[in-house]
Design a protein around this motif. Structure first.
Motif, PDB file in Angstrom:
ATOM      1  N   SER A   1      31.343 -32.284  16.197  1.00  0.00           N
ATOM      2  CA  SER A   1      31.791 -31.648  17.445  1.00  0.00           C
ATOM      3  C   SER A   1      31.941 -32.630  18.591  1.00  0.00           C
ATOM      4  CB  SER A   1      30.811 -30.530  17.837  1.00  0.00           C
ATOM      5  OG  SER A   1      30.834 -29.500  16.868  1.00  0.00           O
ATOM      6  N   ALA A   2      31.587 -33.896  18.383  1.00  0.00           N
ATOM      7  CA  ALA A   2      31.757 -34.905  19.440  1.00  0.00           C
ATOM      8  C   ALA A   2      33.159 -35.491  19.453  1.00  0.00           C
ATOM      9  CB  ALA A   2      30.738 -36.024  19.258  1.00  0.00           C
ATOM     10  N   LEU A   3      33.903 -35.298  18.381  1.00  0.00           N
ATOM     11  CA  LEU A   3      35.197 -35.950  18.243  1.00  0.00           C
ATOM     12  C   LEU A   3      36.148 -35.567  19.374  1.00  0.00           C
ATOM     13  CD1 LEU A   3      37.043 -37.738  16.499  1.00  0.00           C
ATOM     14  CD2 LEU A   3      37.727 -35.669  15.265  1.00  0.00           C
ATOM     15  N   GLY A   4      36.575 -36.578  20.128  1.00  0.00           N
ATOM     16  CA  GLY A   4      37.532 -36.371  21.206  1.00  0.00           C
ATOM     17  C   GLY A   4      36.992 -35.672  22.436  1.00  0.00           C
ATOM     18  N   LYS A   5      35.684 -35.439  22.493  1.00  0.00           N
ATOM     19  CA  LYS A   5      35.107 -34.733  23.634  1.00  0.00           C
ATOM     20  C   LYS A   5      34.859 -35.696  24.805  1.00  0.00           C
ATOM     21  CE  LYS A   5      34.711 -30.558  21.906  1.00  0.00           C
ATOM     22  NZ  LYS A   5      34.981 -30.727  20.492  1.00  0.00           N
ATOM     23  N   PRO A   6      34.763 -35.153  26.027  1.00  0.00           N
ATOM     24  CA  PRO A   6      34.478 -36.008  27.189  1.00  0.00           C
ATOM     25  C   PRO A   6      33.135 -36.724  27.030  1.00  0.00           C
ATOM     26  CG  PRO A   6      35.243 -33.840  27.888  1.00  0.00           C
ATOM     27  CD  PRO A   6      34.995 -33.744  26.416  1.00  0.00           C
ATOM     28  N   VAL A   7      33.119 -37.983  27.419  1.00  0.00           N
ATOM     29  CA  VAL A   7      31.916 -38.788  27.242  1.00  0.00           C
ATOM     30  C   VAL A   7      31.800 -39.764  28.409  1.00  0.00           C
ATOM     31  CG1 VAL A   7      33.203 -40.390  25.763  1.00  0.00           C
ATOM     32  CG2 VAL A   7      30.707 -40.367  25.654  1.00  0.00           C
ATOM     33  N   VAL A   8      30.573 -39.982  28.874  1.00  0.00           N
ATOM     34  CA  VAL A   8      30.304 -40.939  29.943  1.00  0.00           C
ATOM     35  C   VAL A   8      29.093 -41.770  29.559  1.00  0.00           C
ATOM     36  CG1 VAL A   8      31.292 -39.521  31.785  1.00  0.00           C
ATOM     37  CG2 VAL A   8      28.875 -39.280  31.204  1.00  0.00           C
ATOM     38  N   GLY A   9      28.990 -42.955  30.156  1.00  0.00           N
ATOM     39  CA  GLY A   9      27.844 -43.817  29.925  1.00  0.00           C
ATOM     40  C   GLY A   9      27.149 -44.158  31.223  1.00  0.00           C
ATOM     41  N   SER A  10      25.930 -44.640  31.114  1.00  0.00           N
ATOM     42  CA  SER A  10      25.179 -45.031  32.308  1.00  0.00           C
ATOM     43  C   SER A  10      25.861 -46.190  33.019  1.00  0.00           C
ATOM     44  CB  SER A  10      23.752 -45.424  31.929  1.00  0.00           C
ATOM     45  OG  SER A  10      23.764 -46.463  30.956  1.00  0.00           O
ATOM     46  N   SER A  11      26.587 -47.018  32.265  1.00  0.00           N
ATOM     47  CA  SER A  11      27.322 -48.158  32.819  1.00  0.00           C
ATOM     48  C   SER A  11      28.266 -48.669  31.740  1.00  0.00           C
ATOM     49  CB  SER A  11      26.364 -49.267  33.260  1.00  0.00           C
ATOM     50  OG  SER A  11      25.600 -49.734  32.149  1.00  0.00           O
ATOM     51  N   ILE A  12      29.149 -49.567  32.123  1.00  0.00           N
ATOM     52  CA  ILE A  12      30.054 -50.217  31.178  1.00  0.00           C
ATOM     53  C   ILE A  12      29.875 -51.718  31.331  1.00  0.00           C
ATOM     54  CG2 ILE A  12      32.465 -50.592  30.512  1.00  0.00           C
ATOM     55  CD1 ILE A  12      33.089 -47.820  31.614  1.00  0.00           C
ATOM     56  N   PHE A  13      29.659 -52.406  30.247  1.00  0.00           N
ATOM     57  CA  PHE A  13      29.343 -53.832  30.294  1.00  0.00           C
ATOM     58  C   PHE A  13      30.430 -54.597  31.049  1.00  0.00           C
ATOM     59  CE2 PHE A  13      29.257 -58.095  28.153  1.00  0.00           C
ATOM     60  CZ  PHE A  13      28.042 -58.486  28.677  1.00  0.00           C
ATOM     61  N   GLY A  14      30.001 -55.263  32.121  1.00  0.00           N
ATOM     62  CA  GLY A  14      30.904 -56.047  32.943  1.00  0.00           C
ATOM     63  C   GLY A  14      32.007 -55.243  33.603  1.00  0.00           C
TER      64      GLY A  14
ATOM     65  N   ASN B   1      34.115 -53.630  32.206  1.00  0.00           N
ATOM     66  CA  ASN B   1      35.298 -53.896  31.407  1.00  0.00           C
ATOM     67  C   ASN B   1      35.573 -52.694  30.493  1.00  0.00           C
ATOM     68  OD1 ASN B   1      37.328 -54.829  29.769  1.00  0.00           O
ATOM     69  ND2 ASN B   1      36.224 -56.625  29.014  1.00  0.00           N
ATOM     70  N   SER B   2      36.226 -51.684  31.035  1.00  0.00           N
ATOM     71  CA  SER B   2      36.477 -50.472  30.270  1.00  0.00           C
ATOM     72  C   SER B   2      37.509 -50.685  29.164  1.00  0.00           C
ATOM     73  CB  SER B   2      36.931 -49.342  31.198  1.00  0.00           C
ATOM     74  OG  SER B   2      38.102 -49.708  31.907  1.00  0.00           O
ATOM     75  N   ALA B   3      38.332 -51.728  29.265  1.00  0.00           N
ATOM     76  CA  ALA B   3      39.315 -51.996  28.215  1.00  0.00           C
ATOM     77  C   ALA B   3      38.636 -52.343  26.892  1.00  0.00           C
ATOM     78  CB  ALA B   3      40.240 -53.137  28.648  1.00  0.00           C
ATOM     79  N   ASP B   4      37.454 -52.973  26.965  1.00  0.00           N
ATOM     80  CA  ASP B   4      36.759 -53.388  25.745  1.00  0.00           C
ATOM     81  C   ASP B   4      35.553 -52.530  25.400  1.00  0.00           C
ATOM     82  OD1 ASP B   4      38.465 -55.488  25.183  1.00  0.00           O
ATOM     83  OD2 ASP B   4      37.281 -56.947  26.322  1.00  0.00           O
ATOM     84  N   TRP B   5      34.888 -51.942  26.420  1.00  0.00           N
ATOM     85  CA  TRP B   5      33.568 -51.346  26.191  1.00  0.00           C
ATOM     86  C   TRP B   5      33.442 -49.914  26.707  1.00  0.00           C
ATOM     87  CZ3 TRP B   5      31.873 -54.746  22.968  1.00  0.00           C
ATOM     88  CH2 TRP B   5      32.046 -56.115  23.186  1.00  0.00           C
ATOM     89  N   ASP B   6      34.509 -49.184  26.806  1.00  0.00           N
ATOM     90  CA  ASP B   6      34.484 -47.847  27.401  1.00  0.00           C
ATOM     91  C   ASP B   6      33.728 -46.844  26.520  1.00  0.00           C
ATOM     92  OD1 ASP B   6      35.821 -46.410  29.788  1.00  0.00           O
ATOM     93  OD2 ASP B   6      36.122 -45.031  28.102  1.00  0.00           O
ATOM     94  N   PRO B   7      33.008 -45.885  27.129  1.00  0.00           N
ATOM     95  CA  PRO B   7      32.316 -44.852  26.333  1.00  0.00           C
ATOM     96  C   PRO B   7      33.245 -44.042  25.437  1.00  0.00           C
ATOM     97  CG  PRO B   7      31.510 -44.848  28.594  1.00  0.00           C
ATOM     98  CD  PRO B   7      32.683 -45.781  28.574  1.00  0.00           C
ATOM     99  N   SER B   8      34.513 -43.914  25.811  1.00  0.00           N
ATOM    100  CA  SER B   8      35.441 -43.108  25.025  1.00  0.00           C
ATOM    101  C   SER B   8      35.645 -43.651  23.620  1.00  0.00           C
ATOM    102  CB  SER B   8      36.791 -43.008  25.736  1.00  0.00           C
ATOM    103  OG  SER B   8      37.400 -44.280  25.858  1.00  0.00           O
ATOM    104  N   TYR B   9      35.383 -44.954  23.414  1.00  0.00           N
ATOM    105  CA  TYR B   9      35.505 -45.520  22.072  1.00  0.00           C
ATOM    106  C   TYR B   9      34.476 -44.912  21.114  1.00  0.00           C
ATOM    107  CZ  TYR B   9      38.527 -49.132  24.091  1.00  0.00           C
ATOM    108  OH  TYR B   9      39.557 -49.795  24.719  1.00  0.00           O
ATOM    109  N   ALA B  10      33.391 -44.359  21.655  1.00  0.00           N
ATOM    110  CA  ALA B  10      32.330 -43.815  20.808  1.00  0.00           C
ATOM    111  C   ALA B  10      32.678 -42.458  20.216  1.00  0.00           C
ATOM    112  CB  ALA B  10      31.022 -43.707  21.596  1.00  0.00           C
ATOM    113  N   THR B  11      33.708 -41.791  20.735  1.00  0.00           N
ATOM    114  CA  THR B  11      34.072 -40.471  20.214  1.00  0.00           C
ATOM    115  C   THR B  11      35.550 -40.394  19.831  1.00  0.00           C
ATOM    116  OG1 THR B  11      34.449 -39.622  22.457  1.00  0.00           O
ATOM    117  CG2 THR B  11      32.258 -39.295  21.521  1.00  0.00           C
TER     118      THR B  11
END
Length: 235
Positions: A98-111, A113-123
């Motif tokens: 049920s996580a697939l494609g759902k809205p997701v946020v993180g406490s922070s993004i490394f540097g 740099n959302s192009a490489d490390w965005d929370p959306s990559y996790a779902t």
């Protein structure tokens, strides 16, 4: 005395049957396990009962040697043609990720740099043994990632595909926290540390019904949370 033995035998059989209702055969090839707890058993049903009692998402049964393994470190093999010499993987029954494609946020993004490390990559549903293009937080005491399931659902377990290249041990002491508003409660926990490339399953307490699911490192100071893919299985 004979009646008592018969009653006890029926109770044992009933417990084993109920235990197997939680699990189904998932795979006979394409996986590697290590660091398991192992025991000789008299049947697959006995192994299922052990898995359930140990609160495991998966257990492994060898049909040739009647060995039962649980509490394992699990790794997907790149080639699904790899055999496992009689080993069968059984897994908790579930409805969907049920996580697939759902809205997701993180406490922070490394540097930042959302192009490489965005929370959306996790779902995004992609498990490609890639890095970057995974979620990676900054270094902080308690980094976290939160998924909005959009509706309250009954959650069975969480599956995390750990960072595939290096530093898998950074995934440790992770609490599964859930809420329907703003008051989080812990409903699962993984001590770890995980291994690089490991697939980590975290069984939730039953019943766990929630809309928001957060994974948060709870021990240490200079932590960084990085997740290749996060799956939330509901029933």
């Amino acid at each position: 005395m004979n009646n008592l033995k018969f009653i006890l035998l029926m109770i044992d059989i009933f417990v084993l049957i109920v235990a197997t209702q939680w699990y189904e055969l998932k795979s006979t090839t394409g996986f590697t396990v290590s660091n398991c707890t192992e025991q000789q058993v008299d049947s697959m049903l006995s192994c299922a009962a052990i898995g359930r009692a140990a609160k495991c998402v998966t257990y492994y049964f060898n049909v040739y040697e009647y060995l039962c393994s649980w509490n394992c470190k699990f790794f997907e093999n790149n080639s699904h043609a790899v055999g496992n010499q009689g080993w069968r993987k059984y897994e908790l029954k579930w409805k969907e990720n049920s996580a697939l494609g759902k809205p997701v946020v993180g406490s922070s993004i490394f540097g930042n740099n959302s192009a490489d490390w965005d929370p959306s990559y996790a779902t995004d549903g992609l498990v490609l043994n890639r890095c970057p293009k995974i979620f990676h937080s900054n270094f902080e005491p308690s980094p976290w990632i939160k998924v909005d399931l959009m509706n309250p659902l009954t959650i069975s377990f969480i599956r995390v595909f750990n960072r595939p290249d290096v530093l898998g041990e950074r995934f440790h002491d992770v609490a599964v926290e859930v809420t329907n508003n703003s008051d989080y409660i812990q409903r699962g926990f993984y001590e770890g540390p995980a291994a690089t490339g490991e697939t980590v399953d975290i069984l939730c307490d039953y019943p766990t019904i929630a809309r928001y699911v957060r994974l948060r490192i709870t021990v240490g100071s200079g932590n960084s949370l990085h997740i290749q893919e996060l799956e939330i299985y509901t029933i």
